[in-house]
Scaffold this active site. Structure first.
Site, PDB file in Angstrom:
ATOM      1  CG  HIS A   1      -2.128   0.618   1.021  1.00  0.00           C
ATOM      2  ND1 HIS A   1      -2.391   1.419  -0.079  1.00  0.00           N
ATOM      3  CD2 HIS A   1      -3.271   0.596   1.600  1.00  0.00           C
ATOM      4  CE1 HIS A   1      -3.585   1.998  -0.158  1.00  0.00           C
ATOM      5  NE2 HIS A   1      -4.368   1.600   1.149  1.00  0.00           N
TER       6      HIS A   1
ATOM      7  CG  ASP B   1      -2.685   5.102  -4.247  1.00  0.00           C
ATOM      8  OD1 ASP B   1      -2.014   5.139  -3.316  1.00  0.00           O
ATOM      9  OD2 ASP B   1      -2.421   6.083  -4.845  1.00  0.00           O
TER      10      ASP B   1
END
Length: 394
Positions: free
Chosen positions: A365, A369
């Site tokens: 992450h 995204d």
């Protein structure tokens, strides 16, 4: 003899097992030990002819490249000891040395450090066999003694009186534990799951296997999935990448080197299909079969177990409905394949039986995204649901 440099930036190696012991005769054809570098097991052979005089380390120890590995008395190089010289020097009174070993322990094979520790703890090394080659007593044997409360080293894997069994974690399993612990604690994962209708894909796969029954390999879902990932990575090249947290750099790779997570007797390995973007469907199937079989048989070389840019993990028919794959760091994406099953799906105003599978994919992450992760999985899904698109070049 020093632990040799095995190239490609290897700085250390774990001793998996000794294949010789002190007193053994060796030649340049003799394999002294198996050591583990990254995920590959390497055999280390003697450079000379002679007699093993000392072993520097035990199974499970991690040694630096260039550190002492084995002491070998080369033929013709030893000088005879003076007549009447004691075989083992006696400690001076008051020197603070460990107490003398029991007479039986003197005949047991063990490293000096193991003997010293056993003497300090009052363990009779001669009372039970060790777990090392030829019954060599290791530190792990003493550890098992301490846990079990016995007055002698316990055999490896021996059950204690309370029904528990203590086993040392060594070799590839220890490396797996270290890598996964680091990946899980250091990388913020995001996992995205979606269902894929593979009815058309399964029909195509069955037809291709039927009409090409003379081929040595059979098509599974994996070659189609690798092909879909190759196409999806053209749209989102930053998912075919490696992130170096220390250097704060993202390396985006043009070629797709697909890691295929493979279960072996030694644990989970990830052999690599290199340049998947340059391979056709049947060539992908052959490459996947070759690297996974090599890994299962223990024949995979170190360069076949490193260098992947994106990984696929599948448990086949045991795949369940959903998994949460852990990233194969430093990669930023991993695609998990769950089992194929027939489900009722609402289509054209009615429920229809369709062949379905779930894709469970995880992403780093920090670099990926949620929107990008979803876009990637949706692109792979669209390609698998309309498999003709896999073979249409833009």
């Amino acid at each position: 003899m020093k632990l040799p440099d095995m190239g490609e930036g290897v700085a250390e190696a774990e001793i998996v097992t000794w294949l010789v012991e002190v007193g053994d005769r060796v030649t340049p054809d003799t394999v002294l030990a198996e050591v583990l570098t990254d995920k590959a097991t390497v055999e280390v052979s003697s450079p000379v002819t002679g007699t093993v005089a000392s072993l520097h380390g035990e199974a499970g120890d991690v040694l630096a490249v260039g550190g002492d590995l084995v002491g070998i008395e080369v033929d013709g190089a030893a000088e005879p000891e003076p007549e009447g010289a004691p075989a083992t020097p006696e400690p001076e009174p008051g020197a603070g040395g460990p107490p003398p070993l029991p007479p039986t322990a003197a005949r047991v094979t063990a490293a000096p450090a193991v003997r010293r520790r056993a003497a300090e703890l009052g363990v009779d090394l001669g009372a039970g066999g060790g777990s090392g080659p030829g019954g060599r007593v290791l530190h792990e044997d003493i550890d098992r003694f301490l846990v079990s409360g016995s007055r002698q080293p316990a055999a490896p894997g021996a059950a204690r009186s309370d029904g528990e069994t203590v086993e040392p974690v060594r070799g590839i399993r220890r490396r797996i534990a270290e890598r996964l612990s680091a990946a899980w604690t250091e990388i913020p994962h995001i996992t995205y799951v979606d269902a894929v209708d593979v009815t058309e894909l399964e029909a195509l796969r069955a037809e291709l296997n039927r009409t090409h029954a003379d081929r040595e390999v059979r098509l599974t879902v994996l070659p189609f999935l690798v092909r879909a990932i190759v196409v999806a990575c053209r749209d989102q090249p930053r998912l075919n990448a490696r992130y170096d947290h220390q250097a704060e750099t993202l390396t985006v790779v043009d070629a797709v080197h697909a890691g295929i997570a493979t279960q072996t007797d030694d644990g989970l390995l990830v052999p690599v299909v290199r340049h998947a973007e340059a391979l056709g469907l049947w060539d992908l199937a052959a490459a996947i079969a070759r690297v996974t079989e090599s890994a299962r048989a223990g024949r995979a070389a170190r360069d076949e177990l490193s260098g992947s840019t994106i990984t696929i993990t599948s448990l086949g028919p045991l795949g369940g409905l959903v998994t949460t794959p852990i990233l194969n760091a430093p990669e930023v994406a991993i695609v998990g394949v769950n089992k194929i099953e027939t489900r009722p799906v609402w289509r054209d105003g009615a429920f229809q039986p369709r062949r379905m599978l779930n894709l469970s994919s995880s992403f780093d992450h920090r670099m990926v995204d949620g929107w990008d992760a979803a876009t990637f999985v949706q692109r792979v899904k669209a390609l698998l649901e309309s498999p003709a698109l896999l073979f249409i070049e833009d």
